[in-house]
Design a protein around this motif. Structure first.
Motif, PDB file in Angstrom:
ATOM      1  N   TYR A  12       0.818  -1.207   0.000  1.00 34.73           N
ATOM      2  CA  TYR A  12       0.000   0.000   0.000  1.00 34.73           C
ATOM      3  C   TYR A  12       0.858   1.265   0.000  1.00 34.73           C
ATOM      4  O   TYR A  12       0.585   2.209  -0.739  1.00 34.73           O
ATOM      5  N   SER A  13       1.853   1.293   0.878  1.00 33.64           N
ATOM      6  CA  SER A  13       2.613   2.536   1.011  1.00 33.64           C
ATOM      7  C   SER A  13       4.022   2.291   1.535  1.00 33.64           C
ATOM      8  O   SER A  13       4.310   1.264   2.157  1.00 33.64           O
ATOM      9  N   GLU A  64       6.354   9.979   1.902  1.00 36.64           N
ATOM     10  CA  GLU A  64       5.436   8.844   1.911  1.00 36.64           C
ATOM     11  C   GLU A  64       4.902   8.654   0.506  1.00 36.64           C
ATOM     12  O   GLU A  64       4.463   9.611  -0.130  1.00 36.64           O
ATOM     13  N   GLU A  66       2.225   6.341  -1.774  1.00 34.12           N
ATOM     14  CA  GLU A  66       1.118   5.384  -1.790  1.00 34.12           C
ATOM     15  C   GLU A  66       1.079   4.706  -3.151  1.00 34.12           C
ATOM     16  O   GLU A  66       0.880   5.359  -4.178  1.00 34.12           O
TER      17      GLU A  66
END
Length: 568
Positions: free
Chosen positions: A3-4, A17, A19
């Motif tokens: 997911y991330s 970050e 995603e």
């Protein structure tokens, strides 16, 4: 799927970050922008060796977090076997904090080891690094690829083979130990006989050492004990004294007896005092007996001391306890029986070795047959995949060569990939034929075929495009697009043909920012919009300046890629 990715204080990354999404996730950027740091951070989160030099200058630690969503039952089962906690919705957050001299790894908040993280990497994600292509030049890698493709059936046979191999080697080692000349055999026999007799003649029994220690301690300190006991006897009335505790309590009993009938409380006190008088009487008898027991024969003392010395000598020589000494005696007894009848013992070992050798050969033959069967199937699939990757007239075979003189825990096969990439050329070993660009495409073909059989959802390719261009690059792009229909693909690339196929495109760029009044270099990553994708593809197409013509070429390339994806 992944997911991330969250990274903080790592190399040039301050805090970022990313995603990720389903399909083909492309990451591109100028050379030196920090693309390798992104892949490196994923590896670190999955247990790769960490170095405090990776921590961003001025920071106390670096932090990497990966968030996975897991729905595959096989993966969930494997995680449970590793005691890795997973949330009910399948979420798994892996975190690694790197500090000076150490690092802390966690899975959903629970501390795990770096080893557990490395085991996790084989379950959750498949990373193809820039150096992996070179591994294809080694036959060991060919065997690994074939065995991975062969799956659980082969794995069970290899486990059986490893068990048989271990037993066979143990018997061979025992046989080697029986190759003694007569003089050496007699020497070992004499030593074993001496040690066995020494223990057997002493005949120690469990617990005897503790009993002797207690008895010896009492004997050694008997004078001091006798003096103290004598004084205790004297003052309590067991001696000849007229001013003892017994006399005092006796007078007290008589006095209270004379008045106990006048008051209930006096009667109660008399009962308590009578109990004390009775207890004291019992004590006097006991201490008198104890004093009598303290008198011992000097010969008994000497026997106790000698026996204790023998027991302690055996414990020092053959083990720290009597139980260990007795076990050593039994071992010497078995050794003596073996040496006294070495011929019969050796005959039994030879019989066992022959039986185990046939057993392991049988398992190895089964493994070899299964490998040959899967090698034929895999060769057909890889040939088709290579043709899709612009190998126009390719021949590809996997040779499985059994050799009964090379038995190992995994069988006795030598496996080698054979290829011919040009018409009229005979098929030859891969390391004698393939160029760097061809190795990249062969590895992609292998990943494509094997991915259909394993349970790993996420594949990462770090510059799979090395050494390719033009039409071949389009073919590689199409293959990645096809692979992304059933897997999450994360790919770092320099080629616009591959970037055009992206379902999600991220740019990695280097810039500067102010940190506490100081300008610092940072790496940033962000997801591109469709318009930004056009500009990035135009940059990748080259040229000193981005012109209207380059932008139009970029748009056309994206349209072509969309058409290919629609047809998949």
């Amino acid at each position: 799927m992944l997911y991330s990715l969250h990274v903080k204080n790592l190399a040039l990354i301050n805090e970022q970050e990313v995603e990720f999404r389903n399909g083909l996730n492309i990451m591109s950027g100028e050379t030196g922008a920090g693309k390798s740091v992104i892949i490196g951070s994923v590896n670190l989160a999955l247990g790769a060796k960490a170095d405090s030099g990776m921590i961003r200058t001025g920071a106390e630690y670096a932090l990497i977090e990966l968030t996975f969503g897991i729905t595959n039952e096989a993966q969930l089962k494997s995680l449970k076997e590793l005691d890795i906690p997973v949330d009910e919705d399948g979420t798994l957050i892996l975190q690694r904090k790197i500090m000076e001299g150490r690092s802390v790894c966690k899975a959903n908040g629970e501390t795990v080891s770096a080893r557990q993280l490395r085991d996790l990497s084989n379950i959750l994600i498949n990373i193809h690094g820039q150096n992996d292509n070179q591994e294809l030049l080694h036959k060991k890698k060919h065997l690994e690829i074939l065995d991975n493709y062969s799956g659980e059936e082969l794995e069970k046979l290899k486990e059986k083979c490893a068990d048989s191999y271990r037993k066979w080697k143990e018997v061979l080692k025992s046989l080697e130990e029986t190759n003694l000349d007569e003089r050496e055999r007699e020497r070992q026999k004499d030593l074993a006989s001496f040690e066995f007799d020494e223990i057997n003649e002493a005949d120690p029994r469990p617990g005897e050492d503790e009993e002797l220690e207690t008895k010896y301690k009492r004997m050694v300190n008997s004078r001091k004990i006798a003096e103290a006991a004598g004084i205790a006897a004297e003052v309590t009335g067991a001696g000849e004294s007229n001013d003892s505790a017994a006399d005092a309590i006796g007078r007290a009993v008589r006095e209270l007896s004379s008045v106990s009938s006048y008051d209930d409380k006096a009667e109660e006190l008399l009962e308590q005092l009578s109990d004390i008088d009775n207890l004291l009487s019992d004590f006097r008898h006991a201490i008198s007996s104890y004093i009598d027991e303290l008198e011992f024969d000097p010969e008994d003392f000497q026997l106790t001391e000698d026996r204790l010395n023998i027991i302690n000598h055996l414990k020092d020589k053959y083990g720290g306890s009597i139980e260990a000494v007795l076990e050593y005696r039994d071992e010497k007894e078995r050794e003596l029986n073996k040496l006294e009848d070495l011929g019969a013992y050796r005959e039994k070992l030879l019989s066992d070795e022959k039986k185990l050798h046939e057993e392991i050969l049988s398992v190895c033959r089964s493994i070899s047959e299964l490998r040959k069967k899967n090698a034929d199937a895999l060769s057909v699939l890889l040939k088709k995949a290579l043709e899709d990757l612009n190998f126009i007239d390719v021949r590809f075979e996997i040779e499985v060569r059994p050799d009964e003189k090379k038995i190992s825990t995994g069988g006795f096969d030598d496996v080698e990939f054979m290829i011919s990439t040009n018409p009229g050329e005979k098929i030859r070993p891969l390391d004698q034929v393939a160029s760097g660009g061809e190795l990249s495409r062969i590895m992609l073909a292998i990943k494509t075929v094997v991915a259909e059989k394993d349970d790993i959802d996420t594949l990462i390719f770090d510059e799979i495009d090395a050494g390719i261009s033009g039409q071949t690059a389009w073919k590689v792009s199409e293959k990645l697009g096809l692979l992304a229909r059933g897997h999450q693909i994360i790919c770092i690339t320099h080629l616009p043909q591959i970037a055009a196929m992206a379902d999600n495109h991220y740019e990695i760029a280097k810039g500067t920012q102010d940190e506490n009044g100081q300008e610092r270099t940072v790496t940033r990553i962000h997801r591109l919009s469709d318009d930004d994708r056009v500009s990035e593809l135009a940059r990748m197409l080259g040229g000193a300046q981005i012109t209207d013509s380059t932008l139009e070429n970029a748009r056309e390339m994206m349209h072509q890629a969309d058409a290919v994806k629609s047809a998949i």
